[in-house]
Design a protein around this motif. Structure first.
Motif, PDB file in Angstrom:
ATOM      1  N   TRP A   3     -14.077  13.795   2.632  1.00 54.42           N
ATOM      2  CA  TRP A   3     -14.368  14.236   1.261  1.00 54.42           C
ATOM      3  C   TRP A   3     -15.800  14.768   1.200  1.00 54.42           C
ATOM      4  O   TRP A   3     -16.552  14.663   2.166  1.00 54.42           O
ATOM      5  CB  TRP A   3     -14.151  13.082   0.268  1.00 54.42           C
ATOM      6  CG  TRP A   3     -12.889  12.307   0.539  1.00 54.42           C
ATOM      7  CD1 TRP A   3     -12.808  11.004   0.907  1.00 54.42           C
ATOM      8  CD2 TRP A   3     -11.526  12.781   0.501  1.00 54.42           C
ATOM      9  NE1 TRP A   3     -11.490  10.635   1.100  1.00 54.42           N
ATOM     10  CE2 TRP A   3     -10.680  11.701   0.854  1.00 54.42           C
ATOM     11  CE3 TRP A   3     -10.940  14.013   0.196  1.00 54.42           C
ATOM     12  CZ2 TRP A   3      -9.283  11.824   0.914  1.00 54.42           C
ATOM     13  CZ3 TRP A   3      -9.545  14.128   0.260  1.00 54.42           C
ATOM     14  CH2 TRP A   3      -8.743  13.047   0.605  1.00 54.42           C
ATOM     15  N   ILE A  36      -7.937   0.586   1.649  1.00 56.11           N
ATOM     16  CA  ILE A  36      -7.041   0.080   2.694  1.00 56.11           C
ATOM     17  C   ILE A  36      -7.584   0.414   4.079  1.00 56.11           C
ATOM     18  O   ILE A  36      -7.218  -0.223   5.068  1.00 56.11           O
ATOM     19  CB  ILE A  36      -5.621   0.695   2.528  1.00 56.11           C
ATOM     20  CG1 ILE A  36      -4.606  -0.072   3.355  1.00 56.11           C
ATOM     21  CG2 ILE A  36      -5.589   2.168   2.849  1.00 56.11           C
ATOM     22  CD1 ILE A  36      -3.162   0.343   3.083  1.00 56.11           C
ATOM     23  N   SER A  37      -8.452   1.424   4.154  1.00 57.07           N
ATOM     24  CA  SER A  37      -8.931   1.899   5.454  1.00 57.07           C
ATOM     25  C   SER A  37     -10.288   1.292   5.805  1.00 57.07           C
ATOM     26  O   SER A  37     -11.283   1.525   5.106  1.00 57.07           O
ATOM     27  CB  SER A  37      -9.048   3.433   5.425  1.00 57.07           C
ATOM     28  OG  SER A  37      -9.772   3.873   6.555  1.00 57.07           O
ATOM     29  N   LEU A  84      -5.974   8.015  -6.458  1.00 59.75           N
ATOM     30  CA  LEU A  84      -5.330   6.952  -5.693  1.00 59.75           C
ATOM     31  C   LEU A  84      -3.899   7.399  -5.391  1.00 59.75           C
ATOM     32  O   LEU A  84      -2.943   6.997  -6.045  1.00 59.75           O
ATOM     33  CB  LEU A  84      -5.364   5.626  -6.467  1.00 59.75           C
ATOM     34  CG  LEU A  84      -4.770   4.418  -5.731  1.00 59.75           C
ATOM     35  CD1 LEU A  84      -5.571   4.103  -4.472  1.00 59.75           C
ATOM     36  CD2 LEU A  84      -4.731   3.202  -6.646  1.00 59.75           C
ATOM     37  N   HIS A  85      -3.795   8.306  -4.423  1.00 61.95           N
ATOM     38  CA  HIS A  85      -2.507   8.810  -3.948  1.00 61.95           C
ATOM     39  C   HIS A  85      -2.402   8.434  -2.477  1.00 61.95           C
ATOM     40  O   HIS A  85      -3.406   8.177  -1.812  1.00 61.95           O
ATOM     41  CB  HIS A  85      -2.449  10.342  -4.059  1.00 61.95           C
ATOM     42  CG  HIS A  85      -2.574  10.858  -5.454  1.00 61.95           C
ATOM     43  ND1 HIS A  85      -1.624  10.656  -6.419  1.00 61.95           N
ATOM     44  CD2 HIS A  85      -3.559  11.583  -6.057  1.00 61.95           C
ATOM     45  CE1 HIS A  85      -1.983  11.242  -7.551  1.00 61.95           C
ATOM     46  NE2 HIS A  85      -3.174  11.808  -7.359  1.00 61.95           N
ATOM     47  N   ALA A 107     -11.601   3.635  -2.753  1.00 58.75           N
ATOM     48  CA  ALA A 107     -12.966   4.187  -2.849  1.00 58.75           C
ATOM     49  C   ALA A 107     -13.271   5.222  -1.771  1.00 58.75           C
ATOM     50  O   ALA A 107     -14.239   5.968  -1.875  1.00 58.75           O
ATOM     51  CB  ALA A 107     -13.986   3.041  -2.763  1.00 58.75           C
ATOM     52  N   GLY A 108     -12.448   5.273  -0.730  1.00 62.43           N
ATOM     53  CA  GLY A 108     -12.636   6.286   0.312  1.00 62.43           C
ATOM     54  C   GLY A 108     -14.003   6.182   0.959  1.00 62.43           C
ATOM     55  O   GLY A 108     -14.444   5.093   1.342  1.00 62.43           O
ATOM     56  N   TYR A 121      -8.768   9.338   8.423  1.00 63.26           N
ATOM     57  CA  TYR A 121     -10.239   9.336   8.347  1.00 63.26           C
ATOM     58  C   TYR A 121     -10.874   9.646   9.703  1.00 63.26           C
ATOM     59  O   TYR A 121     -11.930  10.288   9.777  1.00 63.26           O
ATOM     60  CB  TYR A 121     -10.748   7.996   7.790  1.00 63.26           C
ATOM     61  CG  TYR A 121     -10.698   7.976   6.273  1.00 63.26           C
ATOM     62  CD1 TYR A 121     -11.573   8.756   5.518  1.00 63.26           C
ATOM     63  CD2 TYR A 121      -9.759   7.216   5.587  1.00 63.26           C
ATOM     64  CE1 TYR A 121     -11.516   8.773   4.134  1.00 63.26           C
ATOM     65  CE2 TYR A 121      -9.692   7.224   4.201  1.00 63.26           C
ATOM     66  CZ  TYR A 121     -10.579   8.013   3.474  1.00 63.26           C
ATOM     67  OH  TYR A 121     -10.522   8.040   2.105  1.00 63.26           O
ATOM     68  N   GLN A 161      -9.612   6.896  -8.658  1.00 66.46           N
ATOM     69  CA  GLN A 161      -9.795   8.342  -8.523  1.00 66.46           C
ATOM     70  C   GLN A 161      -8.920   8.865  -7.396  1.00 66.46           C
ATOM     71  O   GLN A 161      -9.169   8.582  -6.216  1.00 66.46           O
ATOM     72  CB  GLN A 161     -11.268   8.658  -8.232  1.00 66.46           C
ATOM     73  CG  GLN A 161     -12.222   8.201  -9.322  1.00 66.46           C
ATOM     74  CD  GLN A 161     -11.983   8.951 -10.622  1.00 66.46           C
ATOM     75  OE1 GLN A 161     -12.049  10.175 -10.667  1.00 66.46           O
ATOM     76  NE2 GLN A 161     -11.698   8.206 -11.683  1.00 66.46           N
ATOM     77  N   ASP A 216      -5.059  -3.855   0.997  1.00 68.64           N
ATOM     78  CA  ASP A 216      -3.932  -2.971   0.748  1.00 68.64           C
ATOM     79  C   ASP A 216      -3.494  -3.335  -0.665  1.00 68.64           C
ATOM     80  O   ASP A 216      -2.937  -4.411  -0.896  1.00 68.64           O
ATOM     81  CB  ASP A 216      -2.807  -3.229   1.760  1.00 68.64           C
ATOM     82  CG  ASP A 216      -1.566  -2.389   1.457  1.00 68.64           C
ATOM     83  OD1 ASP A 216      -1.509  -1.762   0.382  1.00 68.64           O
ATOM     84  OD2 ASP A 216      -0.646  -2.383   2.296  1.00 68.64           O
ATOM     85  N   LEU A 217      -3.760  -2.458  -1.618  1.00 68.81           N
ATOM     86  CA  LEU A 217      -3.515  -2.793  -3.031  1.00 68.81           C
ATOM     87  C   LEU A 217      -2.036  -2.970  -3.336  1.00 68.81           C
ATOM     88  O   LEU A 217      -1.693  -3.520  -4.379  1.00 68.81           O
ATOM     89  CB  LEU A 217      -4.141  -1.718  -3.932  1.00 68.81           C
ATOM     90  CG  LEU A 217      -5.681  -1.699  -3.887  1.00 68.81           C
ATOM     91  CD1 LEU A 217      -6.207  -0.400  -4.505  1.00 68.81           C
ATOM     92  CD2 LEU A 217      -6.276  -2.905  -4.613  1.00 68.81           C
ATOM     93  N   ALA A 218      -1.187  -2.560  -2.428  1.00 69.21           N
ATOM     94  CA  ALA A 218       0.242  -2.833  -2.581  1.00 69.21           C
ATOM     95  C   ALA A 218       0.532  -4.306  -2.340  1.00 69.21           C
ATOM     96  O   ALA A 218       1.579  -4.814  -2.738  1.00 69.21           O
ATOM     97  CB  ALA A 218       1.041  -1.988  -1.596  1.00 69.21           C
TER      98      ALA A 218
HETATM   99  C1  LIG Z   1      -7.007  10.750  -1.902  1.00 74.61           C
HETATM  100  S1  LIG Z   1      -8.057   9.487  -1.341  1.00 74.61           S
HETATM  101  C2  LIG Z   1      -9.276   9.385  -2.634  1.00 74.61           C
HETATM  102  C3  LIG Z   1     -10.572   8.752  -2.186  1.00 74.61           C
HETATM  103  C4  LIG Z   1     -11.662   8.661  -3.257  1.00 74.61           C
HETATM  104  N1  LIG Z   1     -11.244   7.882  -4.397  1.00 74.61           N
HETATM  105  C5  LIG Z   1     -12.085  10.035  -3.702  1.00 74.61           C
HETATM  106  O1  LIG Z   1     -11.764  10.428  -4.836  1.00 74.61           O
HETATM  107  O2  LIG Z   1     -12.755  10.735  -2.914  1.00 74.61           O
HETATM  108  C6  LIG Z   1      -7.074   8.026  -1.562  1.00 74.61           C
HETATM  109  C7  LIG Z   1      -7.751   6.775  -1.071  1.00 74.61           C
HETATM  110  O3  LIG Z   1      -6.901   5.666  -1.370  1.00 74.61           O
HETATM  111  C8  LIG Z   1      -6.872   4.792  -0.256  1.00 74.61           C
HETATM  112  N2  LIG Z   1      -5.589   4.081  -0.293  1.00 74.61           N
HETATM  113  C9  LIG Z   1      -4.351   4.594  -0.076  1.00 74.61           C
HETATM  114  N3  LIG Z   1      -3.419   3.642  -0.165  1.00 74.61           N
HETATM  115  C10 LIG Z   1      -4.073   2.487  -0.458  1.00 74.61           C
HETATM  116  C11 LIG Z   1      -3.656   1.139  -0.659  1.00 74.61           C
HETATM  117  N4  LIG Z   1      -2.376   0.783  -0.583  1.00 74.61           N
HETATM  118  N5  LIG Z   1      -4.599   0.198  -0.925  1.00 74.61           N
HETATM  119  C12 LIG Z   1      -5.911   0.552  -1.009  1.00 74.61           C
HETATM  120  N6  LIG Z   1      -6.365   1.803  -0.826  1.00 74.61           N
HETATM  121  C13 LIG Z   1      -5.458   2.764  -0.551  1.00 74.61           C
HETATM  122  C14 LIG Z   1      -7.020   5.707   0.950  1.00 74.61           C
HETATM  123  O4  LIG Z   1      -7.470   5.051   2.106  1.00 74.61           O
HETATM  124  C15 LIG Z   1      -7.992   6.742   0.436  1.00 74.61           C
HETATM  125  O5  LIG Z   1      -9.310   6.365   0.700  1.00 74.61           O
END
Ligand SMILES: C[S@@+](CC[C@H](N)C(=O)[O-])C[C@H]1O[C@@H](n2cnc3c(N)ncnc32)[C@H](O)[C@@H]1O
Length: 212
Positions: A26, A72-73, A117-118, A51-52, A19, A115, A99-101
């Motif tokens: 985005w 997470i960020s 969530l990769h 949610a980014g 970021y 959305q 951290d959703l993990a």
């Molecule tokens: C590809 S971005 C998509 C962001 C947003 N949903 C969008 O569509 O514009 C993936 C998001 O997932 C978050 N993310 C990745 N791993 C995560 C985790 N373990 N826990 C929570 N968020 C996570 C990242 O920080 C990033 O903001």
């Protein structure tokens, strides 16, 4: 802590670094497939996972939803909170750092949305999505949007990463028989601009399930 000689280490550091590379990663716009689905729903309580920069969360809040936005960020969350304040909807969105993990917010929601969530680092996506389904209130929906592959213009990516089909996502949710309805499970093509601004096609997967 980030070590300058080895680079970022934890998933949080990896995403914060990503970021910080740019003032905006985005588009700031809500995801198109998300708008198409959620635009049909009455406003309620929404949980936005990963949610980014808050494009979807702000869009929801402007339409009367009460939103919990998780990422997470902290860099992304602070940026998203700034966009919410600019849009005048800050009081309708709770920004939570998870951290959703490792941890998941407590509560239940009419809409739980994941959305794209990769992650570039290992993340138990299937487990997180199962937890997401558990957080859907009766009558509510889970909406999962995911990529079906890397963009055609990106070549420096792992070769062995599997992007699940919509059917695989539905199966991995392990929804109890008779308690859920699958409303959508489909692939679709959309146009995304490459870094040179050239429109290119990408295939995404949409899964929408409703708790009965
Ligand atoms: C590809 S971005 C998509 C962001 C947003 N949903 C969008 O569509 O514009 C993936 C998001 O997932 C978050 N993310 C990745 N791993 C995560 C985790 N373990 N826990 C929570 N968020 C996570 C990242 O920080 C990033 O903001």
């Amino acid at each position: 802590m980030t070590d300058e000689t080895t680079g970022p280490e934890t998933a949080e550091e990896v995403w914060d670094t990503r970021y910080r590379e740019s003032g905006r990663i985005w588009s700031g716009e809500p995801n198109a497939a998300f708008v198409e689905v959620v635009g049909e729903l009455p406003a309620g309580r929404a949980l936005d996972l990963g949610a980014g920069e808050g494009g979807d969360a702000v869009w929801l809040a402007r339409r009367g939803w009460r939103v919990t936005a998780v990422d997470i960020s902290t860099v992304a969350l602070e940026r998203a909170a700034g966009h919410a304040a600019e849009a005048g909807v800050a009081e309708r969105i709770d920004f939570l750092h998870h951290d959703l993990a490792v941890s998941f917010p407590e509560g239940s929601w009419d809409l739980v949305s994941a959305q794209f969530l990769h992650s570039m680092v290992e993340m138990p996506r299937e487990e997180i999505l199962r937890r997401a389904a558990c957080a859907v209130a009766p009558g509510g929906v889970l909406l999962v949007e995911g990529h079906m592959g890397f963009p055609s213009w990106q070549h420096d990516h792992p070769q062995d990463l599997h992007f699940p089909t919509p059917e695989e996502v539905v199966e991995s949710l392990r929804l109890p028989e008779g308690a859920w309805e699958v409303l959508r499970s489909e692939e679709h093509v959309r146009v995304q601009k490459d870094p040179e601004g050239v429109p290119r096609e990408r295939t995404d997967a949409t899964v929408l399930v409703r708790r009965l």
